[in-house]
Each structure stands twice: as C-alpha cells, then as structure tokens.
Design a protein around this motif. Structure first.
Motif, PDB file in Angstrom:
ATOM      1  N   ASP A  60       0.867  -1.195   0.000  1.00 21.99           N
ATOM      2  CA  ASP A  60       0.000   0.000   0.000  1.00 21.99           C
ATOM      3  C   ASP A  60       0.884   1.219   0.000  1.00 21.99           C
ATOM      4  O   ASP A  60       1.926   1.245   0.644  1.00 21.99           O
ATOM      5  CB  ASP A  60      -0.957   0.020   1.206  1.00 21.99           C
ATOM      6  CG  ASP A  60      -2.222   0.824   0.899  1.00 21.99           C
ATOM      7  OD1 ASP A  60      -2.110   2.050   0.680  1.00 21.99           O
ATOM      8  OD2 ASP A  60      -3.312   0.231   0.853  1.00 21.99           O
ATOM      9  N   PHE A  87       2.102   0.509  -6.179  1.00 20.10           N
ATOM     10  CA  PHE A  87       2.138  -0.922  -6.505  1.00 20.10           C
ATOM     11  C   PHE A  87       2.863  -1.255  -7.799  1.00 20.10           C
ATOM     12  O   PHE A  87       3.483  -2.313  -7.890  1.00 20.10           O
ATOM     13  CB  PHE A  87       0.770  -1.598  -6.417  1.00 20.10           C
ATOM     14  CG  PHE A  87      -0.376  -1.017  -7.198  1.00 20.10           C
ATOM     15  CD1 PHE A  87      -0.292  -0.770  -8.549  1.00 20.10           C
ATOM     16  CD2 PHE A  87      -1.590  -0.773  -6.563  1.00 20.10           C
ATOM     17  CE1 PHE A  87      -1.367  -0.269  -9.268  1.00 20.10           C
ATOM     18  CE2 PHE A  87      -2.685  -0.262  -7.269  1.00 20.10           C
ATOM     19  CZ  PHE A  87      -2.570  -0.009  -8.624  1.00 20.10           C
ATOM     20  N   ASP A 107      -7.402  -4.092  -5.760  1.00 23.10           N
ATOM     21  CA  ASP A 107      -8.729  -3.560  -5.437  1.00 23.10           C
ATOM     22  C   ASP A 107      -8.551  -2.042  -5.488  1.00 23.10           C
ATOM     23  O   ASP A 107      -8.135  -1.424  -4.518  1.00 23.10           O
ATOM     24  CB  ASP A 107      -9.119  -4.064  -4.038  1.00 23.10           C
ATOM     25  CG  ASP A 107     -10.422  -3.473  -3.530  1.00 23.10           C
ATOM     26  OD1 ASP A 107     -11.208  -2.972  -4.353  1.00 23.10           O
ATOM     27  OD2 ASP A 107     -10.642  -3.521  -2.305  1.00 23.10           O
TER      28      ASP A 107
HETATM   29  C1  LIG Z   1     -10.093   0.164  -2.170  1.00 23.34           C
HETATM   30  S1  LIG Z   1      -8.799   0.197  -1.006  1.00 23.34           S
HETATM   31  C2  LIG Z   1      -8.426  -1.475  -0.710  1.00 23.34           C
HETATM   32  C3  LIG Z   1      -9.224  -2.074   0.397  1.00 23.34           C
HETATM   33  C4  LIG Z   1      -8.808  -3.460   0.763  1.00 23.34           C
HETATM   34  N1  LIG Z   1      -8.980  -4.409  -0.308  1.00 23.34           N
HETATM   35  C5  LIG Z   1      -9.558  -3.928   2.006  1.00 23.34           C
HETATM   36  O1  LIG Z   1     -10.270  -4.949   1.945  1.00 23.34           O
HETATM   37  O2  LIG Z   1      -9.452  -3.283   3.037  1.00 23.34           O
HETATM   38  C6  LIG Z   1      -7.434   0.674  -1.976  1.00 23.34           C
HETATM   39  C7  LIG Z   1      -6.140   0.791  -1.202  1.00 23.34           C
HETATM   40  O3  LIG Z   1      -5.093   0.704  -2.153  1.00 23.34           O
HETATM   41  C8  LIG Z   1      -4.174   1.724  -2.003  1.00 23.34           C
HETATM   42  N2  LIG Z   1      -3.710   2.065  -3.345  1.00 23.34           N
HETATM   43  C9  LIG Z   1      -4.433   2.544  -4.375  1.00 23.34           C
HETATM   44  N3  LIG Z   1      -3.671   2.710  -5.462  1.00 23.34           N
HETATM   45  C10 LIG Z   1      -2.425   2.319  -5.112  1.00 23.34           C
HETATM   46  C11 LIG Z   1      -1.178   2.240  -5.806  1.00 23.34           C
HETATM   47  N4  LIG Z   1      -1.052   2.639  -7.087  1.00 23.34           N
HETATM   48  N5  LIG Z   1      -0.108   1.757  -5.149  1.00 23.34           N
HETATM   49  C12 LIG Z   1      -0.218   1.345  -3.860  1.00 23.34           C
HETATM   50  N6  LIG Z   1      -1.357   1.409  -3.141  1.00 23.34           N
HETATM   51  C13 LIG Z   1      -2.448   1.890  -3.762  1.00 23.34           C
HETATM   52  C14 LIG Z   1      -4.900   2.849  -1.311  1.00 23.34           C
HETATM   53  O4  LIG Z   1      -4.000   3.612  -0.543  1.00 23.34           O
HETATM   54  C15 LIG Z   1      -5.936   2.097  -0.468  1.00 23.34           C
HETATM   55  O5  LIG Z   1      -5.448   1.859   0.821  1.00 23.34           O
END
Ligand SMILES: C[S@@+](CC[C@H](N)C(=O)[O-])C[C@H]1O[C@@H](n2cnc3c(N)ncnc32)[C@H](O)[C@@H]1O
Length: 318
Positions: A60, A87, A107
């Motif tokens: 994350d 990511f 996600d």
């Molecule tokens: C929709 S939430 C995920 C929720 C998780 N699946 C759960 O069940 O709690 C998306 C998460 O991904 C992270 N995120 C989004 N895009 C990202 C990226 N390009 N690289 C790393 N983290 C990312 C965000 O900071 C956030 O914490």
C-alpha cells in the motif's frame, strides 16, 4: 506525519469478497500478493485459506495502513510482509528480483478510511485541506494541481478523468478565483464548482463536485498510469496457473484492465490482415469468466460503495 489509524468496527468493507476468494482460491504454501492492502479485509480472508503455510505480500502506498497489517500478522503463522510504495513500482521490483506469486489482487481506488478522514481531503462533503494524496509523502497534492495547472489542462483533466460536462466552465472559474486567492480548502473548491455550472445541473446527477473530485484524485495519484504499469508486472510475477483479480470502480480503470486481458488472451500482435502470424507471441492469460463480475443487489444494499465495482479475473496460461 498523519496519525496512525486504529482498526475500528467501521473499517473498509471488502467488496466482492466471496467472488475474490473463489477466483483466487489460495492453497496452503502459496504466495499471495495484495497490491492494495487498505484495512486488510481481503488479505485477512485470503490468508485464512493458507492455513498458516505460505506467504502474504501486502502493498500500500498509504503508510497509515500499518496497524491493520499488524493485526493480521499477529493472527497467522504464514509469512507476512507489508511493503510501502506505489504498486507498479513494488511489483516491478519484486518481479525483477525473481519473486513469484500464485494469486495477485488489485482492489483499486481509495479506501473508506481515506474517504472518511476529512484531513485527507478526498471528500467533497466536508471542508478540509485540499490534499487527496494516497501517500501523504508524495510531492503532488490536489492543491498543487488546482493552483498551478493552466486552464486548458485543468479542463482536460476534468473531462478525461471525470467525464465532466462543464469542464471548461469549471476550469475557467477556478483560474479566475485563484488569481485573487489560491485554493487551500475543499470547501472553496466545491463552492467555485457550484457557481460555475448552470443552476439545474447543481441538482442533477449526484453532488455537483463529484466528477471534478474524482478527476483530481486520479490525476494527483496517477491512478491510471499506475494501473497500466502494474498489469504487465503482475503478469510477469505470476507462476503458471497463477490467478489475477482486479476490482475497478469506474469505466476508465475497467477499460484498461479489459484491454490488457484481451491482448494477453489473444497473444499475437500481428496486424489483423496478416495471413500468418509472424510475431510468435502466444496467449499468456485466460479470462474467467469473460465478462466482469458485478456485486449482487444484496451486497449493494449492505454496502452502497460496492455499487460501481467490476471484478475481472484471469489465469496465467501454464
Ligand atoms: C479500495 S482500497 C483497498 C481495500 C482493501 N482491499 C480492504 O479490503 O481493506 C485501496 C487501497 O489501495 C491503495 N492504493 C491505491 N492505489 C495504489 C497504488 N497505485 N499503489 C499502492 N497502493 C495503492 C490505497 O492507498 C488504499 O489503501
């Protein structure tokens, strides 16, 4: 430095959880990569399938997820690591270091914790600092974009990433307002957007600032670029028969995932009018099922944030 978030009962509810579990179905001894750890809702379910044997690599870009990761790490004897970073960068590093995975989940978008914490500046519903960085140490914030982007490019961002009809009018109003005083708060931006659009449109489809906020968030966090770069790295990391699951929340993301899966399923990159394949590329993924999986009516009723979710799943060809 943002304060750490302590896990609570109102944490992010994992979307399409049963469908993700079914699609990735991790087995003991396997390696799972959760690219978007959030509050670990999906990770917790996936790790449960490992029965204490195997590995979870959680990624994350938001460092405030650390307490959620600790909570999971304490409950399993499987190996678990949390990697802080974007990511696509982390996946590329892992892939080039020879790390391989059996199941990979993305996600996409923001978590409920990010949306619901006013100081993160993601929400148009409360007045807060204009920020929207998923990684609070990143250079670019919404404040920079709103105050420093020229009118033409602002309109382009609102149109492309928000599909905003009044992109030009809103961009013009922003530029006029910031000449007097730069934007620092979400409330000022919401007010400027409302004033820029025709009165009937203020009461139309949802909140009048919704599309501009989505567009700014995508721009600030380079969400589409990250996804474009992450998918080939995820494919490289997957072992033969490894499973990839991607949940997207708007058509811009879903289009990228769909196109990537279609190209990888097809393999050959020769022009369609070539009588014979000369590129030699073969299919590397198989989409299962071919169509995106959507949440049931019952899930949407329980968790309205799942409404626009689309899950696409593919298996790496053996
Ligand atoms: C929709 S939430 C995920 C929720 C998780 N699946 C759960 O069940 O709690 C998306 C998460 O991904 C992270 N995120 C989004 N895009 C990202 C990226 N390009 N690289 C790393 N983290 C990312 C965000 O900071 C956030 O914490």
């Amino acid at each position: 430095m943002l304060p750490s978030v302590l896990p609570t009962e109102t944490d992010h509810v994992p979307v399409l959880a049963d469908e993700v579990l079914h699609a990735l179905s991790p087995r003991p001894g396997e390696t799972i990569v959760d690219c978007t750890f959030g509050s670990g809702g999906h990770s917790e379910l996936l790790v449960g399938c490992l029965r204490g044997e195997g590995k979870l690599i959680a990624i994350d870009r938001d460092p405030t997820v650390a307490p959620y990761f600790e909570r999971i790490r304490r409950t399993t004897t499987a190996k678990a690591r949390l990697l802080h970073g974007e990511f696509s960068v982390v996946l590329n590093q892992l892939a080039s270091n020879g790390v391989r995975a059996d199941a990979i989940l993305l996600d996409l978008g923001v978590s409920s914790m990010q949306l619901d914490r006013p100081e993160r500046g993601f929400s148009y519903a409360v007045d807060a600092p204009l920020d929207m960085r998923m990684d609070p140490s990143a250079d670019l914030s919404a404040r920079d974009v709103v105050n420093e982007t020229n009118e033409w490019d602002l309109a382009d961002i609102f149109r492309r990433y928000g599909e905003e009809r009044y992109a030009r009018q809103i961009a013009r109003a922003i530029v006029r307002r910031r000449a007097k005083q730069p934007f620092t708060r979400t409330g000022d931006l919401v007010e400027t957007i409302k004033q820029a659009i025709p009165a009937p449109a203020r009461f139309g489809e949802g909140h009048p600032a919704k599309r501009v906020f989505q567009a700014l968030r995508i721009e600030v966090n380079d969400e589409l670029g990250s996804l474009e770069r992450a998918l080939p790295a995820a494919l490289e990391m997957l072992r033969p028969h490894g499973r990839l699951a991607v949940i997207s929340f708007h058509s811009l993301e879903d289009r990228i995932v769909k196109r990537f899966l279609r190209n990888e399923e097809h393999g050959c990159t020769c022009p369609p009018d070539f009588p014979l394949c000369v590129c030699g590329s073969t299919p590397s993924l198989r989409a299962i099922p071919r169509r995106a999986i959507r949440p049931s009516a019952a899930e949407v009723a329980r968790n309205p944030r799942s409404q626009s979710a689309r899950l696409r799943v593919a298996v790496k060809v053996g």
